[in-house]
Design an enzyme around this catalytic site. Sequence first.
Site, PDB file in Angstrom:
ATOM      1  N   SER A   1       0.943  -1.165   0.225  1.00 18.55           N
ATOM      2  CA  SER A   1      -0.013  -0.074   0.128  1.00 18.55           C
ATOM      3  C   SER A   1       0.902   1.108  -0.041  1.00 18.55           C
ATOM      4  O   SER A   1       2.053   1.170   0.334  1.00 18.55           O
ATOM      5  CB  SER A   1      -1.033   0.051   1.235  1.00 18.55           C
ATOM      6  OG  SER A   1      -0.239   0.258   2.284  1.00 18.55           O
TER       7      SER A   1
ATOM      8  N   ASP B   1      -0.703  -1.576  -4.157  1.00 19.53           N
ATOM      9  CA  ASP B   1      -2.172  -1.781  -3.876  1.00 19.53           C
ATOM     10  C   ASP B   1      -2.805  -0.469  -3.536  1.00 19.53           C
ATOM     11  O   ASP B   1      -2.375   0.506  -2.883  1.00 19.53           O
ATOM     12  CB  ASP B   1      -2.037  -2.611  -2.221  1.00 19.53           C
ATOM     13  CG  ASP B   1      -3.294  -2.937  -1.887  1.00 19.53           C
ATOM     14  OD1 ASP B   1      -4.433  -3.344  -2.756  1.00 19.53           O
ATOM     15  OD2 ASP B   1      -3.952  -3.336  -0.791  1.00 19.53           O
TER      16      ASP B   1
ATOM     17  N   GLU C   1     -10.240  -0.387 -10.115  1.00 15.69           N
ATOM     18  CA  GLU C   1     -11.219  -0.630  -9.379  1.00 15.69           C
ATOM     19  C   GLU C   1     -12.347   0.084  -9.598  1.00 15.69           C
ATOM     20  O   GLU C   1     -12.336   1.342 -10.075  1.00 15.69           O
ATOM     21  CB  GLU C   1     -10.805  -0.306  -7.846  1.00 15.69           C
ATOM     22  CG  GLU C   1     -11.922  -0.554  -6.811  1.00 15.69           C
ATOM     23  CD  GLU C   1     -11.536  -0.271  -5.270  1.00 15.69           C
ATOM     24  OE1 GLU C   1     -10.227  -0.945  -5.098  1.00 15.69           O
ATOM     25  OE2 GLU C   1     -12.168   0.175  -4.564  1.00 15.69           O
TER      26      GLU C   1
ATOM     27  N   GLY D   1     -10.410  -5.187   6.479  1.00 12.95           N
ATOM     28  CA  GLY D   1     -10.188  -5.182   7.766  1.00 12.95           C
ATOM     29  C   GLY D   1     -11.317  -6.573   8.317  1.00 12.95           C
ATOM     30  O   GLY D   1     -11.702  -7.365   7.438  1.00 12.95           O
TER      31      GLY D   1
ATOM     32  N   HIS E   1     -11.105  -8.169  -2.943  1.00 16.95           N
ATOM     33  CA  HIS E   1     -10.209  -7.508  -1.715  1.00 16.95           C
ATOM     34  C   HIS E   1     -10.785  -7.657  -0.474  1.00 16.95           C
ATOM     35  O   HIS E   1     -11.853  -8.482  -0.304  1.00 16.95           O
ATOM     36  CB  HIS E   1     -10.266  -6.081  -1.979  1.00 16.95           C
ATOM     37  CG  HIS E   1      -9.529  -5.359  -3.002  1.00 16.95           C
ATOM     38  ND1 HIS E   1      -8.315  -4.525  -2.647  1.00 16.95           N
ATOM     39  CD2 HIS E   1      -9.270  -5.552  -4.422  1.00 16.95           C
ATOM     40  CE1 HIS E   1      -7.674  -4.311  -3.889  1.00 16.95           C
ATOM     41  NE2 HIS E   1      -8.467  -4.714  -4.671  1.00 16.95           N
ATOM     42  N   GLY E   2     -10.321  -7.449   0.572  1.00 15.37           N
ATOM     43  CA  GLY E   2     -10.713  -7.729   1.911  1.00 15.37           C
ATOM     44  C   GLY E   2     -10.759  -9.392   2.025  1.00 15.37           C
ATOM     45  O   GLY E   2     -11.958  -9.729   2.701  1.00 15.37           O
TER      46      GLY E   2
ATOM     47  N   ASN F   1      -7.005 -10.772  -2.063  1.00 14.45           N
ATOM     48  CA  ASN F   1      -6.253  -9.751  -1.277  1.00 14.45           C
ATOM     49  C   ASN F   1      -6.077 -10.159   0.156  1.00 14.45           C
ATOM     50  O   ASN F   1      -7.383 -10.069   0.660  1.00 14.45           O
ATOM     51  CB  ASN F   1      -6.241  -8.338  -1.310  1.00 14.45           C
ATOM     52  CG  ASN F   1      -6.188  -7.945  -2.968  1.00 14.45           C
ATOM     53  OD1 ASN F   1      -5.711  -8.816  -3.834  1.00 14.45           O
ATOM     54  ND2 ASN F   1      -6.024  -6.569  -3.060  1.00 14.45           N
TER      55      ASN F   1
HETATM   56  P1  13P Z   1      -7.902  -7.302   4.289  1.00 15.05           P
HETATM   57  O1  13P Z   1      -7.071  -6.367   5.169  1.00 15.05           O
HETATM   58  O2  13P Z   1      -9.326  -7.223   4.858  1.00 15.05           O
HETATM   59  O3  13P Z   1      -7.294  -8.813   4.269  1.00 15.05           O
HETATM   60  O4  13P Z   1      -7.760  -6.841   2.972  1.00 15.05           O
HETATM   61  C1  13P Z   1      -6.750  -6.642   2.159  1.00 15.05           C
HETATM   62  C2  13P Z   1      -6.888  -5.881   0.992  1.00 15.05           C
HETATM   63  O5  13P Z   1      -7.753  -6.046   0.211  1.00 15.05           O
HETATM   64  C3  13P Z   1      -5.741  -5.154   0.432  1.00 15.05           C
HETATM   65  O6  13P Z   1      -6.004  -4.442  -0.777  1.00 15.05           O
END
Ligand code: 13P
Length: 288
Positions: A50, A85, A136, A179, A208-209, A230
């Site tokens: 990131s 990212d 995105e 998160g 993502h997530g 991700n």
């Molecule tokens: P998490 O932190 O929820 O695993 O998501 C990571 C992400 O999507 C990075 O782009």
Amino acid sequence: MALVSAKEMLEKAREGKYAVGQFNINNLEWTKSILQTAQELNSPVILGVSEGAGKYMTGFKTVASMVKAMIEELKITVPVALHLDHGTYEGCYKCIEAGFSSIMFDGSHFPIDENIEKTKELVKVCKKKGLSLEAEVGAIGGEEDGVVGKGECADPDECKMIADLGVTMLAAGIGNIHGKYPADWAGLSFETLEAVKNKVGKMPLVLHGGTGIPTEMIKKAISLGVAKINVNTECQLAFQEATRKYIEEGKDLVGKGFDPRKLLTPGAQAIKDTVKEKMEIFGSIGKA
Ligand code: 13P
């Protein structure tokens, strides 16, 4: 092996009905743990950085140099992509210059016309340099680098507009958030995912997530075209828990237990275990 673009590994994943994990890195221990696990399991891997993590590691050039040197010194032979990212427009150019092999331009907060204009320009640059580009549509919720968004569902027509520009892979919001998921989370919108897939055809989709999404949902998402997932928070939580345990057990007070090479070992092992568990669920083991 030198860094590679994510294009080939993701096309193979989409065709083979598995997903390649993007694991975000924060420092040397993170990078080493992820690379070693990918090598041990013969899996392709994407290292995500990131803008905040890039800054923390003193800049994208430091990151690219560290990753390239580590691949050489650890004799990593599986395909590795180094990926920005949620990049800003300026961040994308900085990473291209620093030697990343893949970038994400997150224009999801711009009006769609501006997202298209900027993405179009980056498509040209990335094609010329052989980099993969992720775009995105529909903001992914949760908190990332201090920015909090709600889990939107992308408009499938907008996804098609962006996909048609020639990006390599597309992140579409389908109710996923970064998160930990709240207890009342409604789950992924497979209706949206299916509609997006029908519009964009063979384009590899990005989820993502990845932290905390139940395994059945992950598998269903892969069956509907997701080829990149991700994961960031889950490695952080695993690292934190193992490090806390080490200190709470007083191990840092015994002998040379204070030495960072000892103090950070349980956390590094916890990252390895998490990455392994994810690669098993994603189905990328043995696909290098
Ligand atoms: P998490 O932190 O929820 O695993 O998501 C990571 C992400 O999507 C990075 O782009």
